[in-house]
Design a protein around this motif. Structure first.
Motif, PDB file in Angstrom:
ATOM      1  N   ASN A  62     -22.389 -25.035  28.088  1.00  0.00           N
ATOM      2  CA  ASN A  62     -23.425 -23.812  27.106  1.00  0.00           C
ATOM      3  C   ASN A  62     -22.708 -23.172  26.816  1.00  0.00           C
ATOM      4  O   ASN A  62     -22.659 -22.366  25.255  1.00  0.00           O
ATOM      5  N   GLN A  65     -20.075 -24.450  24.095  1.00  0.00           N
ATOM      6  CA  GLN A  65     -21.264 -24.796  22.907  1.00  0.00           C
ATOM      7  C   GLN A  65     -21.436 -24.204  21.800  1.00  0.00           C
ATOM      8  O   GLN A  65     -21.215 -23.814  20.973  1.00  0.00           O
ATOM      9  N   SER A  66     -21.898 -22.819  22.503  1.00  0.00           N
ATOM     10  CA  SER A  66     -22.074 -21.369  21.595  1.00  0.00           C
ATOM     11  C   SER A  66     -21.427 -20.954  21.149  1.00  0.00           C
ATOM     12  O   SER A  66     -21.143 -20.675  19.805  1.00  0.00           O
ATOM     13  N   PHE A  94     -20.494 -23.034  18.268  1.00  0.00           N
ATOM     14  CA  PHE A  94     -21.885 -22.580  17.257  1.00  0.00           C
ATOM     15  C   PHE A  94     -21.445 -21.433  15.867  1.00  0.00           C
ATOM     16  O   PHE A  94     -21.568 -20.980  15.163  1.00  0.00           O
ATOM     17  N   VAL A 151     -25.577 -26.254  12.444  1.00  0.00           N
ATOM     18  CA  VAL A 151     -25.553 -25.270  13.658  1.00  0.00           C
ATOM     19  C   VAL A 151     -27.107 -25.428  14.438  1.00  0.00           C
ATOM     20  O   VAL A 151     -26.968 -25.829  15.661  1.00  0.00           O
ATOM     21  N   ILE A 205     -27.609 -27.058  18.626  1.00  0.00           N
ATOM     22  CA  ILE A 205     -28.527 -26.721  19.304  1.00  0.00           C
ATOM     23  C   ILE A 205     -29.552 -27.360  20.433  1.00  0.00           C
ATOM     24  O   ILE A 205     -30.223 -26.657  21.266  1.00  0.00           O
ATOM     25  N   VAL A 210     -29.660 -28.038  23.756  1.00  0.00           N
ATOM     26  CA  VAL A 210     -30.927 -27.899  25.147  1.00  0.00           C
ATOM     27  C   VAL A 210     -31.262 -29.608  25.620  1.00  0.00           C
ATOM     28  O   VAL A 210     -31.294 -29.243  26.249  1.00  0.00           O
TER      29      VAL A 210
END
Length: 120
Positions: free
Chosen positions: A39, A42-43, A46, A81, A85, A89
């Protein structure tokens, strides 16, 4: 060097968060920590997309009826993005559901113990 980092702080943050997430995925034997690292990674991606779409002095991509205007900001990276997201999730939910199932079956989340159990 400090002045460059002060103007490009989003890229420095991107690198820090990406490296932290990658380290967590590689170095941690715990499956939950691996999902948290994923995570973070991934952030960071982004953040990179949004930071690279920044245009100094740019305005929203809505052209007035009289035409003209200055530089416009492309909405495409922001849309990508938002879609990513949603996918992230969903991926996290599936990964956590699998982790719960693995813990119920084997009683551990340690990767090395799981490899020993499955090799038998």
């Amino acid at each position: 060097m400090i002045e460059l980092l002060a103007t490009r702080w989003a890229y420095a943050t991107f690198v820090f968060v990406m490296v932290t997430g990658l380290y967590m995925m590689i170095a941690s034997p715990n499956l939950v920590k691996k999902v948290i690292g994923l995570n973070l990674f991934q952030s960071a991606v982004f953040l990179f997309f949004v930071a690279s779409a920044y245009v100094a002095g740019g305005s929203p991509a809505i052209v007035p009826s009289e035409g003209g205007g200055g530089p416009y900001v492309s909405p495409l990276p922001h849309v990508i993005v938002l879609t990513a997201i949603v996918v992230g999730v969903s991926l996290t939910a599936v990964a956590l559901a699998l982790i719960v199932r693995i813990y119920r079956e084997y009683g551990t989340l340690d990767e090395s113990v799981l490899r020993e159990v499955t090799d038998d």
